[in-house]
Write a protein that holds these residues in place. Structure first.
Motif: not given
Length: 193
Positions: A55-56, A58, A67-69, A76, A131, A134
């Motif tokens: 997930r993290n 980037p 960085y998109v979450y 988002w 997403g 990202t």
């Protein structure tokens, strides 16, 4: 004015402050960044704090990338990776809409310009963040970013919506802006010299 690659390598707190006033667009839709928050690898509130994950990922790559979450499984959130070391990112909390306002109003299903991008989830919806973005470089299509004029006044305060490291003054806002997500404490103001 173009942003040079070295811009993304400054300490993440300085980076969050320096992004205030920058102009950011996605496919020609966006505006002026008026509110940011810094997150660093040693910060227990940062997604990078536990170390690299899918997930993290980037956040551990080069600066100047997105960085998109998703937060709460609904919204988002848009971040720019950067800092003097890996694991840092700046959450873009709010922008002042200037370009593509009609498209933003349609995406958000509202007319009030001040409410279009006054929070990270609202901003992402208005700009069409997904997403799939990202890891993409922030200075290449569909993105566009330019440095702005140095702000006369930058507001400083604690970050919002977190439960760890809540006392750190790592939230920055454009003084006098009517497009912030929430008011800042009145006693903390930094003036440009």
């Amino acid at each position: 004015m173009a942003i040079e690659p070295a811009f993304w390598t400054q300490p993440v707190v300085s980076l969050a402050r320096a992004l205030i006033g920058a102009r950011f667009l996605i496919d020609g839709i966006g505006g002026i960044i008026v509110e940011t928050e810094a997150y660093d690898i040693d910060d227990p509130a940062a997604h990078s704090f536990p170390g690299p994950t899918p997930r993290n990922a980037p956040m551990f790559g080069p600066g100047g990338h997105v960085y998109v979450y998703r937060i709460y499984g609904l919204h988002w959130c848009l971040n720019f990776v950067g800092g003097a070391r890996h694991g840092g990112a700046v959450l873009i909390r709010a922008i002042e809409p200037t370009d593509g306002i009609a498209a933003m109003q349609e995406r958000r299903r509202l007319v009030d310009i001040r409410a279009l991008c006054s929070g990270p989830g609202k901003l992402a919806q208005a700009l069409g963040v997904t997403g799939a973005m990202t890891g993409l470089p922030v200075d290449q299509p569909p993105f566009s970013i330019e440095a702005g004029e140095p702000p006369r006044e930058i507001l400083v305060g604690p970050r919002i919506g977190i439960t760890k490291a809540i006392d750190l003054p790592w939230r920055f806002g454009l003084g006098g802006s009517g497009y912030l997500s929430r008011p800042f404490p009145k006693k903390i103001v930094s003036r440009a010299t």
